[in-house]
Enzyme design. Structure first.
Site, mmCIF file in Angstrom:
data_model
loop_
_atom_site.group_PDB
_atom_site.id
_atom_site.type_symbol
_atom_site.label_atom_id
_atom_site.label_comp_id
_atom_site.label_asym_id
_atom_site.label_seq_id
_atom_site.Cartn_x
_atom_site.Cartn_y
_atom_site.Cartn_z
ATOM 1 N N SER A 1 -4.516 0.777 24.027
ATOM 2 C CA SER A 1 -3.646 0.745 25.076
ATOM 3 C C SER A 1 -4.077 -0.393 26.175
ATOM 4 O O SER A 1 -3.769 -0.330 27.370
ATOM 5 C CB SER A 1 -4.037 2.056 25.795
ATOM 6 O OG SER A 1 -5.397 2.261 25.902
ATOM 7 N N THR B 1 -4.431 -3.623 31.092
ATOM 8 C CA THR B 1 -3.652 -2.752 30.168
ATOM 9 C C THR B 1 -2.626 -3.288 29.460
ATOM 10 O O THR B 1 -2.170 -4.459 29.837
ATOM 11 C CB THR B 1 -3.186 -1.608 31.163
ATOM 12 O OG1 THR B 1 -2.820 -0.503 30.366
ATOM 13 C CG2 THR B 1 -2.147 -2.188 32.227
ATOM 14 N N ASP C 1 1.222 -0.083 37.637
ATOM 15 C CA ASP C 1 0.022 -0.291 38.786
ATOM 16 C C ASP C 1 -1.086 -1.435 38.548
ATOM 17 O O ASP C 1 -1.556 -1.899 39.430
ATOM 18 C CB ASP C 1 -0.651 0.844 39.241
ATOM 19 C CG ASP C 1 -1.379 1.579 38.214
ATOM 20 O OD1 ASP C 1 -1.010 1.525 37.030
ATOM 21 O OD2 ASP C 1 -2.498 2.146 38.265
ATOM 22 N N THR D 1 -6.201 4.888 36.863
ATOM 23 C CA THR D 1 -5.357 4.741 35.243
ATOM 24 C C THR D 1 -4.437 5.907 35.309
ATOM 25 O O THR D 1 -4.703 6.768 36.255
ATOM 26 C CB THR D 1 -6.613 4.947 34.394
ATOM 27 O OG1 THR D 1 -5.980 5.011 33.140
ATOM 28 C CG2 THR D 1 -7.531 6.164 34.353
ATOM 29 N N GLY D 2 -3.729 6.008 34.535
ATOM 30 C CA GLY D 2 -2.660 6.849 34.508
ATOM 31 C C GLY D 2 -1.101 6.521 34.731
ATOM 32 O O GLY D 2 -1.107 5.250 34.609
ATOM 33 N N HIS D 3 -0.391 7.359 35.182
ATOM 34 C CA HIS D 3 0.951 6.987 35.630
ATOM 35 C C HIS D 3 1.173 6.181 36.697
ATOM 36 O O HIS D 3 1.162 6.410 37.692
ATOM 37 C CB HIS D 3 1.944 8.149 35.454
ATOM 38 C CG HIS D 3 1.945 9.173 34.328
ATOM 39 N ND1 HIS D 3 0.925 9.907 33.887
ATOM 40 C CD2 HIS D 3 2.966 8.984 33.339
ATOM 41 C CE1 HIS D 3 1.325 10.235 32.759
ATOM 42 N NE2 HIS D 3 2.440 10.037 32.267
ATOM 43 N N THR E 1 -5.768 2.668 30.852
ATOM 44 C CA THR E 1 -6.110 1.193 31.156
ATOM 45 C C THR E 1 -7.773 1.425 31.435
ATOM 46 O O THR E 1 -8.272 2.064 31.918
ATOM 47 C CB THR E 1 -5.444 1.124 32.503
ATOM 48 O OG1 THR E 1 -4.011 1.199 32.536
ATOM 49 C CG2 THR E 1 -5.812 -0.189 33.314
ATOM 50 N N ARG F 1 9.164 -3.661 32.255
ATOM 51 C CA ARG F 1 8.270 -2.598 33.162
ATOM 52 C C ARG F 1 6.791 -3.034 33.292
ATOM 53 O O ARG F 1 6.253 -3.669 32.540
ATOM 54 C CB ARG F 1 8.342 -1.260 32.520
ATOM 55 C CG ARG F 1 7.559 -0.143 33.331
ATOM 56 C CD ARG F 1 6.343 0.004 33.098
ATOM 57 N NE ARG F 1 5.349 0.997 33.665
ATOM 58 C CZ ARG F 1 4.418 1.477 33.511
ATOM 59 N NH1 ARG F 1 3.321 0.775 32.952
ATOM 60 N NH2 ARG F 1 3.797 2.471 34.216
ATOM 61 N N VAL F 2 6.628 -3.010 34.879
ATOM 62 C CA VAL F 2 5.214 -3.187 35.383
ATOM 63 C C VAL F 2 4.718 -2.243 35.888
ATOM 64 O O VAL F 2 5.353 -1.514 36.663
ATOM 65 C CB VAL F 2 5.216 -4.720 36.218
ATOM 66 C CG1 VAL F 2 3.815 -4.611 36.594
ATOM 67 C CG2 VAL F 2 5.640 -5.862 35.294
#
Ligand code: ASP
Length: 328
Positions: A83, A203, A216, A236-238, A185, A213-214
């Site tokens: 990832s 990430t 955070d 980290t995460g969505h 990430t 798509r980018v």
């Protein structure tokens, strides 16, 4: 107390700390309100190996900025981490596109997004910071700059990631799942011996995302923020949810208002939850985790769903810590 006695007291405390085993030395620092430095924190269990690289810099008196760059480069180069960087899962068109940003103690910032064929986006982000009048380069422009700076072109799509992508193409459903390893990430924040903070975040983003798509992670304020007067945070995460709340900046501002790193992370997660509810969306498949560090070397973390962990390296050693979470 006259200044000579103060001086002797300081010397005494310092030599006592040096003679203590690491775990007690750390506790003594906390009890004496001495700054807990150097210290480095990073997201997820791959943070352990990355921290070990960063510690080589920090433990020899090096700069936090160099520590975080060296630390996350380790993860970027590791093809088994699927990832981040080389070996990262591709977007839905089969392209590995990388996002990264870096911030130093003087509020210098650099970032790249949707960068292809370059193994170390964090170092390109640092070059953007140090060698251009800009703060962010994306896509072809970022690639062109990286090549001009001498970064070699490499194929980042490993056999394992390609195989998984071809499997995914059979259904081609974009369904990022909480804590199933199709994202994650490395965000790293550090306080060096000089008392300066820096951070890095890198990430390959959400697996099988739309091309272009980018998230955070390369957005200063969202995936990472550092204010050398206050503290540092990373996420980290969505990424969509982190951007919506400018999450890492929010955590740092909450620390500025007097919250501990722990409480600041909790409040930022609650803001994400509030926005999710007001948008009438479910939290079921949204995971976000924050980690934070302040100028005293105190730290904390919080996330929505259980399962998020982070690595911390200080005098007490390199440890994996499970983050407290909002949902049971
Ligand atoms: N924050 C990253 C992104 O949205 C992914 C992750 O950390 O899980 O691209």
């Amino acid at each position: 107390m006259d200044s000579r006695r103060k001086f002797l007291k300081k010397i005494g405390a310092g030599s006592l700390l040096l003679s203590l085993p690491p775990i007690y030395a750390q506790q003594a620092k906390v009890l004496s309100r001495e700054v807990n430095k150097p210290i480095v924190l990073s997201t997820w269990d791959f943070g352990l190996k990355a921290n070990a690289e960063a510690w080589k810099v920090l433990s020899t008196g090096g700069r936090a900025l160099d520590a975080v760059e060296q630390g996350v480069r380790y993860t970027e180069a590791d093809p088994t981490e699927r990832s981040v960087g080389y070996g990262g899962r591709p977007d839905r068109d089969g392209k590995v596109t990388l996002d990264a940003c870096i911030m130093d103690e003087n509020a210098n910032i650099g970032s790249v997004a949707a960068l292809e064929q370059i193994k170390h986006p964090i170092s390109v982000a640092r070059a953007v910071m140090e060698k251009t009048p800009h703060v962010m380069l994306v896509g072809d422009g970022a690639l062109q700059f990286a090549q001009e700076q001498g970064f070699p072109l490499e194929n980042l799509l490993t056999e394992a990631s390609e195989k998984e992508w071809r499997e995914w193409l059979k259904t081609a459903k974009y369904e990022p799942v909480v804590n199933i390893e199709n994202h994650d990430t490395i965000g790293m924040i550090a306080l060096d011996e000089q008392g300066n903070l820096s951070g890095a975040c890198t990430t390959s983003g959400m697996a099988f995302k739309m091309h272009g798509r980018v998230g955070d992670s390369p957005i200063i304020g969202a995936g990472l923020y550092v204010d050398n007067e206050v503290g540092a945070a990373t996420a980290t995460g969505h990424g969509e949810e982190v951007i919506r709340t400018v999450g890492s900046h929010l955590v740092v501002e909450l620390m500025r208002q007097g919250h501990t790193p722990q409480k600041a992370c909790e409040e930022a997660v609650k803001r994400i939850i509030k926005f999710t509810e007001s948008r009438k969306k479910t939290l079921d498949n949204i995971q976000v985790g924050f980690i934070a560090l302040n100028k005293q070397g105190e730290y904390g973390a919080y996330c929505i769903h259980g399962g998020f962990n982070y690595a911390k390296y200080d005098d007490a050693g390199n440890q994996l810590i499970s983050s407290p979470h909002y949902l049971i």
